[in-house]
Scaffold this motif. Structure first.
Motif, PDB file in Angstrom:
ATOM      1  N   ILE A   1       0.928  -1.135  -0.010  1.00 46.18           N
ATOM      2  CA  ILE A   1       0.016  -0.028  -0.033  1.00 46.18           C
ATOM      3  C   ILE A   1       0.781   1.236  -0.185  1.00 46.18           C
ATOM      4  O   ILE A   1       0.498   2.097  -0.998  1.00 46.18           O
ATOM      5  CB  ILE A   1      -1.072   0.122   1.333  1.00 46.18           C
ATOM      6  CG1 ILE A   1      -2.130  -1.155   1.190  1.00 46.18           C
ATOM      7  CG2 ILE A   1      -1.504   1.339   1.437  1.00 46.18           C
ATOM      8  CD1 ILE A   1      -2.770  -1.647   2.134  1.00 46.18           C
ATOM      9  N   SER A   2       1.871   1.230   0.799  1.00 45.26           N
ATOM     10  CA  SER A   2       2.756   2.615   0.848  1.00 45.26           C
ATOM     11  C   SER A   2       3.596   2.613  -0.648  1.00 45.26           C
ATOM     12  O   SER A   2       3.553   3.695  -0.727  1.00 45.26           O
ATOM     13  CB  SER A   2       3.699   2.138   2.098  1.00 45.26           C
ATOM     14  OG  SER A   2       4.561   3.110   2.313  1.00 45.26           O
TER      15      SER A   2
ATOM     16  N   VAL B   1      -0.657   1.976  10.798  1.00 47.18           N
ATOM     17  CA  VAL B   1       0.332   2.216   9.739  1.00 47.18           C
ATOM     18  C   VAL B   1      -0.648   2.047   8.488  1.00 47.18           C
ATOM     19  O   VAL B   1      -0.183   2.593   7.614  1.00 47.18           O
ATOM     20  CB  VAL B   1       1.539   1.107   9.788  1.00 47.18           C
ATOM     21  CG1 VAL B   1       2.275   1.005   8.612  1.00 47.18           C
ATOM     22  CG2 VAL B   1       2.357   1.222  10.873  1.00 47.18           C
ATOM     23  N   SER B   2      -1.539   1.160   8.334  1.00 51.09           N
ATOM     24  CA  SER B   2      -2.220   0.863   7.153  1.00 51.09           C
ATOM     25  C   SER B   2      -3.172   2.201   6.954  1.00 51.09           C
ATOM     26  O   SER B   2      -3.100   2.755   5.664  1.00 51.09           O
ATOM     27  CB  SER B   2      -3.223  -0.131   7.397  1.00 51.09           C
ATOM     28  OG  SER B   2      -2.762  -1.186   7.937  1.00 51.09           O
ATOM     29  N   TRP B   3      -3.770   2.804   7.752  1.00 45.43           N
ATOM     30  CA  TRP B   3      -4.625   4.019   7.551  1.00 45.43           C
ATOM     31  C   TRP B   3      -3.567   5.029   7.352  1.00 45.43           C
ATOM     32  O   TRP B   3      -3.760   5.895   6.244  1.00 45.43           O
ATOM     33  CB  TRP B   3      -5.102   4.506   8.889  1.00 45.43           C
ATOM     34  CG  TRP B   3      -6.393   3.397   9.239  1.00 45.43           C
ATOM     35  CD1 TRP B   3      -6.148   2.414   9.792  1.00 45.43           C
ATOM     36  CD2 TRP B   3      -7.628   3.424   8.740  1.00 45.43           C
ATOM     37  NE1 TRP B   3      -7.657   1.736  10.170  1.00 45.43           N
ATOM     38  CE2 TRP B   3      -8.244   2.431   9.219  1.00 45.43           C
ATOM     39  CE3 TRP B   3      -8.434   4.331   7.656  1.00 45.43           C
ATOM     40  CZ2 TRP B   3      -9.649   2.224   8.996  1.00 45.43           C
ATOM     41  CZ3 TRP B   3      -9.722   4.019   7.548  1.00 45.43           C
ATOM     42  CH2 TRP B   3     -10.426   3.196   8.448  1.00 45.43           C
TER      43      TRP B   3
ATOM     44  N   VAL C   1       1.740  11.040  15.493  1.00 44.49           N
ATOM     45  CA  VAL C   1       2.161  12.448  15.012  1.00 44.49           C
ATOM     46  C   VAL C   1       2.326  12.263  13.271  1.00 44.49           C
ATOM     47  O   VAL C   1       2.019  13.286  12.548  1.00 44.49           O
ATOM     48  CB  VAL C   1       3.401  12.551  15.479  1.00 44.49           C
ATOM     49  CG1 VAL C   1       4.204  13.561  14.848  1.00 44.49           C
ATOM     50  CG2 VAL C   1       3.277  12.852  17.072  1.00 44.49           C
ATOM     51  N   VAL C   2       2.702  10.987  12.846  1.00 43.33           N
ATOM     52  CA  VAL C   2       3.056  10.741  11.366  1.00 43.33           C
ATOM     53  C   VAL C   2       1.484  11.020  10.617  1.00 43.33           C
ATOM     54  O   VAL C   2       1.410  11.758   9.665  1.00 43.33           O
ATOM     55  CB  VAL C   2       3.493   9.345  11.098  1.00 43.33           C
ATOM     56  CG1 VAL C   2       3.465   9.108   9.476  1.00 43.33           C
ATOM     57  CG2 VAL C   2       4.801   9.228  11.632  1.00 43.33           C
ATOM     58  N   THR C   3       0.450  10.564  11.103  1.00 44.55           N
ATOM     59  CA  THR C   3      -0.747  10.789  10.712  1.00 44.55           C
ATOM     60  C   THR C   3      -1.302  11.993  10.562  1.00 44.55           C
ATOM     61  O   THR C   3      -1.685  12.713   9.770  1.00 44.55           O
ATOM     62  CB  THR C   3      -1.877   9.771  11.229  1.00 44.55           C
ATOM     63  OG1 THR C   3      -1.335   8.315  11.447  1.00 44.55           O
ATOM     64  CG2 THR C   3      -3.220   9.547  10.444  1.00 44.55           C
ATOM     65  N   LEU C   4      -0.919  12.644  11.819  1.00 49.73           N
ATOM     66  CA  LEU C   4      -1.515  13.984  12.100  1.00 49.73           C
ATOM     67  C   LEU C   4      -0.737  15.119  11.044  1.00 49.73           C
ATOM     68  O   LEU C   4      -1.344  15.830  10.653  1.00 49.73           O
ATOM     69  CB  LEU C   4      -1.435  14.347  13.535  1.00 49.73           C
ATOM     70  CG  LEU C   4      -2.214  13.643  14.587  1.00 49.73           C
ATOM     71  CD1 LEU C   4      -1.842  14.234  15.963  1.00 49.73           C
ATOM     72  CD2 LEU C   4      -3.687  14.238  14.370  1.00 49.73           C
ATOM     73  N   VAL C   5       0.483  14.985  10.885  1.00 54.49           N
ATOM     74  CA  VAL C   5       1.057  15.794  10.132  1.00 54.49           C
ATOM     75  C   VAL C   5       0.658  15.673   8.397  1.00 54.49           C
ATOM     76  O   VAL C   5       0.514  16.690   7.650  1.00 54.49           O
ATOM     77  CB  VAL C   5       2.838  15.241  10.135  1.00 54.49           C
ATOM     78  CG1 VAL C   5       3.270  16.147   8.614  1.00 54.49           C
ATOM     79  CG2 VAL C   5       3.268  15.804  11.469  1.00 54.49           C
ATOM     80  N   THR C   6       0.267  14.308   8.129  1.00 54.68           N
ATOM     81  CA  THR C   6      -0.119  14.020   6.790  1.00 54.68           C
ATOM     82  C   THR C   6      -1.480  14.750   6.534  1.00 54.68           C
ATOM     83  O   THR C   6      -1.697  15.365   5.686  1.00 54.68           O
ATOM     84  CB  THR C   6      -0.137  12.582   6.527  1.00 54.68           C
ATOM     85  OG1 THR C   6       1.095  11.936   6.968  1.00 54.68           O
ATOM     86  CG2 THR C   6      -0.396  12.275   5.103  1.00 54.68           C
TER      87      THR C   6
END
Length: 540
Positions: free
Chosen positions: A197-198, A222-224, A256-261
Motif C-alpha cells: 500500500i505504501s 500504519v495501514s491507515w 504524529v505521522v498521521t496528524l502531520v499528513t
C-alpha cells in the motif's frame, strides 16, 4: 618486578544456563551504556573468556554499530579476531554495515559468508536483501541474483524474506515483480499489506493502493497512515480527509505521522476547520508541538496557507528549535497571500540566525516577491543564489523568476529568461507566461507562446481558449474564431473546472456539470436565481 598475569577463567560460556547467559548479556549491555570506549567492553569479554561464545560475539559486533557510539572499523577488528564466527555474527556484520557504514560492504560480507561455507538462515537473506536495497537499488541484477539464491535455498515463502524482497523490488521501481510476490504468497502479514500500500501510494497509484486497503483482513494504524499519505502525495486531498474521518469513526487513534499528513491535506485544501480540530486534538493529548519541529512546521504551514498569518506567526515563534523547513514554510505561507515584505523580513531573520539557506528557501522567497510585485528584490535574490551562496539555480528557480517578471508585465524579459535558461522549460512555465500576456494584453508574446504551447499540447483545449481570448481582447476577431475552429477540428478539450470549499468542517467538491452533490438541485436553482438578478441590474 614480575607480575603474574591474571589467569583466564577455566570455563566455557556455552555451559551456562540460558538464564545466566541472559544475565551476562544484560550486564554487557549495561556496561556498554556506561562506557564510552568499545575497547573497554571488548576487554571485559576477553578477560571473562566469553568472547568465544557466538552470542556474545554477535552482541558485541552489534554494539560496535549502535548509533551514537558506532564504530564500524572496530566491529571489523572484533569480527576478524574470531576463529569461527557463526551465522548470528555474520548477520550482525551484514546489517551493521548496511545501516551504519556501507550497504555494499554488507552485501560483500554475505558473499564472504558463503565462501566460508557458513549456511545462511532466513534472517540472513532478509538482511542481505535489505542491504542490497539500501546500497545498490540501481543494480537490478544484484537484487535478482540474491533472489535466485533465496529460491535455491527454498526460503522465498518465509514471510520475513518475502517482505524484504517486495520492499526491494518496490525501491527499484519494479512494482509488477513486487505485486507478483505478494499475490503468490501463501501467508501475508500486516507488514506485507502495508508495504505494498505504501509503495503504490508513493508512486501515485492510489487506485491500486486503495484496492489492497479495502481487501485487508485487518488494519493497523500504519495501514491507515500509508493510505492517507498516498492520497496526499497524489493530490487527492479530499479523499485523504474523508479517509481520516472514517478512521476516527472506527476509533483508530492517529499518531504524529498521521496528524502531520492530515495537516498537509488541510493546508492544500484551505480546510481551516479541520486543521483547527487537529490542533485542538494535539493540545488535548499533549504531544508538545513546541518541541516537535515536524509537527510544529505542519501546523505553521496549515495556518499560513489557510490565511491565518497571525496564528502561524504565533506558532512559529513558539517552536523552540527551528530548522530550515520551518523557516521555508513560514516564508511560503506569506508568499501565498501576497505578504512580500513580511516574507523578506523572515528571510532576513533566517540569515541573521545563521540558518543554512537551501534551494527551497530561495524558491519561496522569490515567489513571495512575485506575488507582491517586488521585481528588483526578487531579481537580486535570484542572482545572489550562485554569487553568494554557491547554489546553482534549478528549473523551478528560473520558472519562478520568469513568473516574477511576467506578473509585473515584463513579459518580453520573462520570455527571454525561459528561452535562455540552461534547461528546457516546463510546459507549465510557458503556460504561466501566456496567462501573464493575457493579463497585460501583450498580443505579440502571447501569440508566440500560445502557438508554441499548441504545438507541444495539441489536445489541450485550454491553450486554444486562452489564445483565442488574447486575440479577442486585441480585437482580432478572425484570429480568435480561427483558433476556436482549430480546437474543434482537432478534438481538443478544455480541462473541467473544479472548486472545493469547506463548510462546517465538511469538504464540498464541485465539478462543472456535475450533479452528484446531494444538494445539487438547490445549488443550481440558486445559481439560476442569481443569474436572473444579475440580468435585471444589467450586470451580465
Amino acid at each position: 618486578m614480575h607480575i603474574t598475569p591474571t589467569p583466564r577463567p577455566n570455563f566455557s560460556y556455552s555451559h551456562f544456563s540460558r538464564q545466566m547467559r541472559k544475565l551476562i548479556l544484560s550486564l554487557l549491555e549495561a556496561s556498554f551504556n556506561r562506557c564510552t570506549d568499545l575497547r573497554v567492553l571488548h576487554g571485559h569479554t576477553i578477560v571473562l573468556g566469553i568472547i568465544r561464545d557466538s552470542f556474545v560475539a554477535s552482541r558485541l559486533v552489534e554494539f560496535c554499530f549502535k548509533s551514537g557510539r558506532g564504530d564500524p572499523h572496530y566491529a571489523r577488528v572484533v569480527f576478524h579476531s574470531l576463529d569461527l564466527p557463526d551465522v548470528y555474527t555474520w548477520n550482525a556484520m551484514i546489517i551493521g554495515h548496511a545501516e551504519r557504514d556501507s550497504p555494499n560492504s554488507g552485501v560483500s560480507y554475505y558473499f564472504q559468508m558463503l565462501a566460508r561455507r557458513v549456511p545462511p538462515d532466513n534472517y540472513t537473506f532478509a538482511l542481505v536483501v535489505k542491504a542490497c536495497m539500501m546500497g545498490s537499488c540501481e543494480d537490478n541484477e544484484l537484487g535478482r541474483k540474491i533472489h535466485g539464491q533465496i529460491l535455491k535455498q527454498g526460503m522465498e515463502d518465509l514471510v520475513v524474506v518475502r517482505n524484504s524482497l517486495m520492499n526491494m523490488y518496490c525501491k527499484m521501481g519494479q512494482f509488477e515483480d513486487a505485486r507478483l510476490l505478494f499475490n503468490k504468497s501463501l501467508i501475508l502479514d500486516l507488514v506485507s499489506w502495508n508495504s505494498m500500500i505504501s509503495a503504490y501510494g508513493k508512486q501515485g497509484d492510489v487506485e491500486s493502493a486503495r484496492e489492497l486497503f479495502d481487501k485487508m483482513p485487518q488494519r493497523s494504524l500504519v495501514s491507515w497512515s500509508a493510505m492517507i499519505d498516498g492520497y496526499v502525495k497524489s493530490g487527492s486531498f479530499v479523499e485523504a480527509l474523508r479517509l481520516f474521518s472514517e478512521m476516527q469513526a472506527l476509533g483508530v487513534k492517529p499518531d504524529v505521522v498521521t496528524l502531520v499528513t492530515v495537516l498537509k491535506a488541510c493546508a492544500n485544501l484551505g480546510a481551516l476547520d479541520q486543521g483547527r480540530w487537529v490542533h485542538l486534538y494535539i493540545n488535548r493529548i499533549k504531544i508538545g508541538w513546541e518541541r516537535n519541529v515536524v509537527l510544529g512546521t505542519a501546523l505553521v504551514d496549515m495556518y499560513a496557507k489557510c490565511g491565518c498569518i497571525d496564528v502561524a506567526f504565533e506558532l512559529f515563534d513558539g517552536i523552540h528549535v527551528k530548522d530550515a523547513i520551518l523557516w521555508n514554510a513560514m516564508i511560503g505561507g506569506l508568499a501565498m497571500h501576497g505578504h512580500g515584505r513580511e516574507a523578506l523580513e523572515i528571510f532576513s531573520r533566517m540569515r541573521r540566525h545563521g540558518m543554512m539557506l537551501n534551494e527551497t528557501t530561495f524558491l519561496t522567497v522569490i515567489s513571495a516577491c512575485a506575488h507582491s510585485g517586488m521585481v528588483a528584490e526578487g531579481v537580486e535574490i535570484f542572482e545572489s543564489m550562485k554569487r553568494e551562496y554557491g547554489i546553482e539555480p534549478k528549473i523551478e528557480h528560473y520558472g519562478c523568476l520568469a513568473d516574477l517578471l511576467g506578473r509585473a508585465g515584463l513579459v518580453h524579459e520573462a520570455e527571454e529568461v525561459l528561452c535562455n535558461m540552461p534547461m528546457k522549460p516546463l510546459v507549465s512555465q510557458w503556460g504561466a507566461l501566456m496567462a501573464a500576456c493575457k493579463t497585460h494584453n501583450n498580443v505579440e508574446v502571447g501569440e508566440r507562446v500560445g502557438k508554441r504551447l499548441i504545438l507541444i499540447e495539441p489536445l489541450d483545449g485550454g491553450r486554444y481558449v486562452l489564445l483565442s481570448n488574447i486575440y479577442a481582447a486585441a480585437g482580432r476577431w478572425e484570429d480568435a474564431r480561427e483558433t476556436r475552429r482549430a480546437m474543434e477540428e482537432r478534438g481538443a478539450k478544455k480541462e473541467t473546472g473544479c472548486s472545493v470549499i469547506e463548510l462546517d468542517g465538511t469538504i464540498h467538491e464541485f465539478i462543472v456539470g456535475d450533479t452528484t452533490h446531494p444538494q445539487s438541485r438547490e445549488i443550481y436553482e440558486m445559481l439560476s436565481e442569481l443569474k436572473r438578478e444579475l440580468k435585471t441590474v444589467g450586470a451580465e
